[in-house]
Design a protein around this motif. Sequence first.
Motif, PDB file in Angstrom:
ATOM      1  N   CYS A  76      29.579  21.839  67.717  1.00  0.00           N
ATOM      2  CA  CYS A  76      30.067  21.465  66.381  1.00  0.00           C
ATOM      3  C   CYS A  76      31.534  21.051  66.424  1.00  0.00           C
ATOM      4  CB  CYS A  76      29.872  22.625  65.413  1.00  0.00           C
ATOM      5  SG  CYS A  76      30.339  22.210  63.727  1.00  0.00           S
ATOM      6  N   CYS A  77      31.771  19.764  66.371  1.00  0.00           N
ATOM      7  CA  CYS A  77      33.123  19.222  66.259  1.00  0.00           C
ATOM      8  C   CYS A  77      33.057  18.086  65.257  1.00  0.00           C
ATOM      9  CB  CYS A  77      33.632  18.720  67.607  1.00  0.00           C
ATOM     10  SG  CYS A  77      35.302  18.039  67.499  1.00  0.00           S
ATOM     11  N   PHE A  78      33.889  18.145  64.236  1.00  0.00           N
ATOM     12  CA  PHE A  78      33.830  17.129  63.185  1.00  0.00           C
ATOM     13  C   PHE A  78      35.219  16.752  62.708  1.00  0.00           C
ATOM     14  CE2 PHE A  78      33.622  21.289  61.253  1.00  0.00           C
ATOM     15  CZ  PHE A  78      34.459  21.211  60.159  1.00  0.00           C
ATOM     16  N   ILE A  79      35.320  15.550  62.150  1.00  0.00           N
ATOM     17  CA  ILE A  79      36.563  15.064  61.560  1.00  0.00           C
ATOM     18  C   ILE A  79      36.416  15.162  60.049  1.00  0.00           C
ATOM     19  CG2 ILE A  79      38.105  13.078  61.285  1.00  0.00           C
ATOM     20  CD1 ILE A  79      36.968  12.070  64.019  1.00  0.00           C
ATOM     21  N   ARG A  80      37.350  15.840  59.404  1.00  0.00           N
ATOM     22  CA  ARG A  80      37.334  15.948  57.945  1.00  0.00           C
ATOM     23  C   ARG A  80      38.779  15.822  57.464  1.00  0.00           C
ATOM     24  NH1 ARG A  80      33.929  16.454  53.222  1.00  0.00           N
ATOM     25  NH2 ARG A  80      35.465  16.876  51.624  1.00  0.00           N
ATOM     26  N   PRO A  81      39.197  14.610  57.065  1.00  0.00           N
ATOM     27  CA  PRO A  81      40.561  14.435  56.557  1.00  0.00           C
ATOM     28  C   PRO A  81      40.744  15.144  55.208  1.00  0.00           C
ATOM     29  CG  PRO A  81      39.463  12.315  56.965  1.00  0.00           C
ATOM     30  CD  PRO A  81      38.439  13.377  57.103  1.00  0.00           C
ATOM     31  N   PHE A  82      41.975  15.495  54.892  1.00  0.00           N
ATOM     32  CA  PHE A  82      42.259  16.010  53.552  1.00  0.00           C
ATOM     33  C   PHE A  82      41.888  14.965  52.507  1.00  0.00           C
ATOM     34  CE2 PHE A  82      45.456  18.844  55.714  1.00  0.00           C
ATOM     35  CZ  PHE A  82      44.869  20.040  55.331  1.00  0.00           C
ATOM     36  N   ALA A  83      42.077  13.692  52.831  1.00  0.00           N
ATOM     37  CA  ALA A  83      41.831  12.608  51.865  1.00  0.00           C
ATOM     38  C   ALA A  83      40.353  12.341  51.608  1.00  0.00           C
ATOM     39  CB  ALA A  83      42.509  11.322  52.330  1.00  0.00           C
ATOM     40  N   GLU A  84      39.453  12.968  52.351  1.00  0.00           N
ATOM     41  CA  GLU A  84      38.016  12.774  52.103  1.00  0.00           C
ATOM     42  C   GLU A  84      37.659  13.163  50.666  1.00  0.00           C
ATOM     43  OE1 GLU A  84      34.050  11.752  52.970  1.00  0.00           O
ATOM     44  OE2 GLU A  84      35.860  11.381  54.135  1.00  0.00           O
ATOM     45  N   SER A  85      38.149  14.311  50.218  1.00  0.00           N
ATOM     46  CA  SER A  85      37.867  14.750  48.845  1.00  0.00           C
ATOM     47  C   SER A  85      38.513  13.817  47.830  1.00  0.00           C
ATOM     48  CB  SER A  85      38.370  16.184  48.630  1.00  0.00           C
ATOM     49  OG  SER A  85      37.674  17.072  49.475  1.00  0.00           O
ATOM     50  N   LEU A  86      39.705  13.329  48.137  1.00  0.00           N
ATOM     51  CA  LEU A  86      40.392  12.381  47.262  1.00  0.00           C
ATOM     52  C   LEU A  86      39.542  11.126  47.075  1.00  0.00           C
ATOM     53  CD1 LEU A  86      42.860  11.065  45.818  1.00  0.00           C
ATOM     54  CD2 LEU A  86      43.728  10.509  48.100  1.00  0.00           C
ATOM     55  N   ARG A  87      39.074  10.557  48.162  1.00  0.00           N
ATOM     56  CA  ARG A  87      38.273   9.333  48.080  1.00  0.00           C
ATOM     57  C   ARG A  87      36.964   9.577  47.336  1.00  0.00           C
ATOM     58  NH1 ARG A  87      40.370   5.224  51.403  1.00  0.00           N
ATOM     59  NH2 ARG A  87      42.039   5.963  52.754  1.00  0.00           N
ATOM     60  N   ARG A  88      36.366  10.751  47.505  1.00  0.00           N
ATOM     61  CA  ARG A  88      35.134  11.072  46.775  1.00  0.00           C
ATOM     62  C   ARG A  88      35.394  11.161  45.272  1.00  0.00           C
ATOM     63  NH1 ARG A  88      30.850  12.541  50.030  1.00  0.00           N
ATOM     64  NH2 ARG A  88      31.402  12.930  52.205  1.00  0.00           N
ATOM     65  N   GLU A  89      36.512  11.767  44.893  1.00  0.00           N
ATOM     66  CA  GLU A  89      36.858  11.848  43.469  1.00  0.00           C
ATOM     67  C   GLU A  89      37.087  10.465  42.876  1.00  0.00           C
ATOM     68  OE1 GLU A  89      39.987  14.370  42.048  1.00  0.00           O
ATOM     69  OE2 GLU A  89      39.175  16.130  43.060  1.00  0.00           O
ATOM     70  N   VAL A  90      37.862   9.653  43.569  1.00  0.00           N
ATOM     71  CA  VAL A  90      38.178   8.314  43.066  1.00  0.00           C
ATOM     72  C   VAL A  90      36.912   7.463  42.991  1.00  0.00           C
ATOM     73  CG1 VAL A  90      39.439   6.179  43.612  1.00  0.00           C
ATOM     74  CG2 VAL A  90      40.601   8.400  43.759  1.00  0.00           C
ATOM     75  N   LYS A  91      36.022   7.614  43.957  1.00  0.00           N
ATOM     76  CA  LYS A  91      34.767   6.839  43.985  1.00  0.00           C
ATOM     77  C   LYS A  91      33.971   7.029  42.698  1.00  0.00           C
ATOM     78  CE  LYS A  91      31.239   4.551  45.710  1.00  0.00           C
ATOM     79  NZ  LYS A  91      31.251   3.106  45.564  1.00  0.00           N
ATOM     80  N   ALA A  92      34.003   8.210  42.143  1.00  0.00           N
ATOM     81  CA  ALA A  92      33.250   8.497  40.916  1.00  0.00           C
ATOM     82  C   ALA A  92      33.746   7.676  39.727  1.00  0.00           C
ATOM     83  CB  ALA A  92      33.334   9.993  40.596  1.00  0.00           C
ATOM     84  N   PHE A  93      34.972   7.161  39.797  1.00  0.00           N
ATOM     85  CA  PHE A  93      35.548   6.405  38.691  1.00  0.00           C
ATOM     86  C   PHE A  93      35.626   4.904  38.955  1.00  0.00           C
ATOM     87  CE2 PHE A  93      36.898  10.705  37.972  1.00  0.00           C
ATOM     88  CZ  PHE A  93      36.734  10.843  36.613  1.00  0.00           C
ATOM     89  N   LEU A  94      35.207   4.482  40.133  1.00  0.00           N
ATOM     90  CA  LEU A  94      35.265   3.063  40.487  1.00  0.00           C
ATOM     91  C   LEU A  94      33.909   2.398  40.262  1.00  0.00           C
ATOM     92  CD1 LEU A  94      37.205   3.232  43.889  1.00  0.00           C
ATOM     93  CD2 LEU A  94      38.099   2.441  41.691  1.00  0.00           C
TER      94      LEU A  94
END
Length: 196
Positions: free
Chosen positions: A31-49
């Motif tokens: 188990c090795c994964f990349i999860r940027p802090f900005a992932e949640s930011l982009r998901r939030e913004v996506k809901a409004f675009l």
Amino acid sequence: MFIIAIAGDDGRGKSTLARNLAELISKEIDCCFIRPFAESLRREVKAFLPSHIDPWQKPTPEWLRDLLKGWGAMRRAEDPDYWIQSWRTATLGLGGVAIIDDLRYLNEMNFVQGRHGIVLFLDHGDKRRLGYELSLVRPHADQRFLVDPVAGHYASTEMAYRLIVEFQQRQEVKAFPLLGQSLPSVAERQPSDRSG
């Protein structure tokens, strides 16, 4: 979970190093994964675009970059740890190694180091060379990143990996999983003092 966070200016190769490290580490653990802090930011913004706009598109258009920066700043004004908490929620229950390729703020660095993770700072230095300068980052009283010059390396992905392994070996509190079990420890690699 062991956290590797990568800091550095735009275009320094943070995401490239993260992908290369993830590929290398995945050969050793499941188990090795990349999860940027900005992932949640982009998901939030996506809901409004509108549905045809992808906030993950590269290169990011300037208007979208401005929107993401503004949204992120708004959330940080509400709670400086908002994106850290979002990251923690998204990774709750996961083990292995998490790589954050967009560390930018002192509280993010403190979060990673408070969990016995490592923070790497990337800087290309001389643009004519391939690769990047890689250093450990330490907190500093004036709220800026302080690069530890002793830890600096002209680095390939493999050298970055070795720096991470050596960091883990030096820690009093061990963060799991431990990487590089087949590599010699720091103590084994130090020349002995045989002066008489």
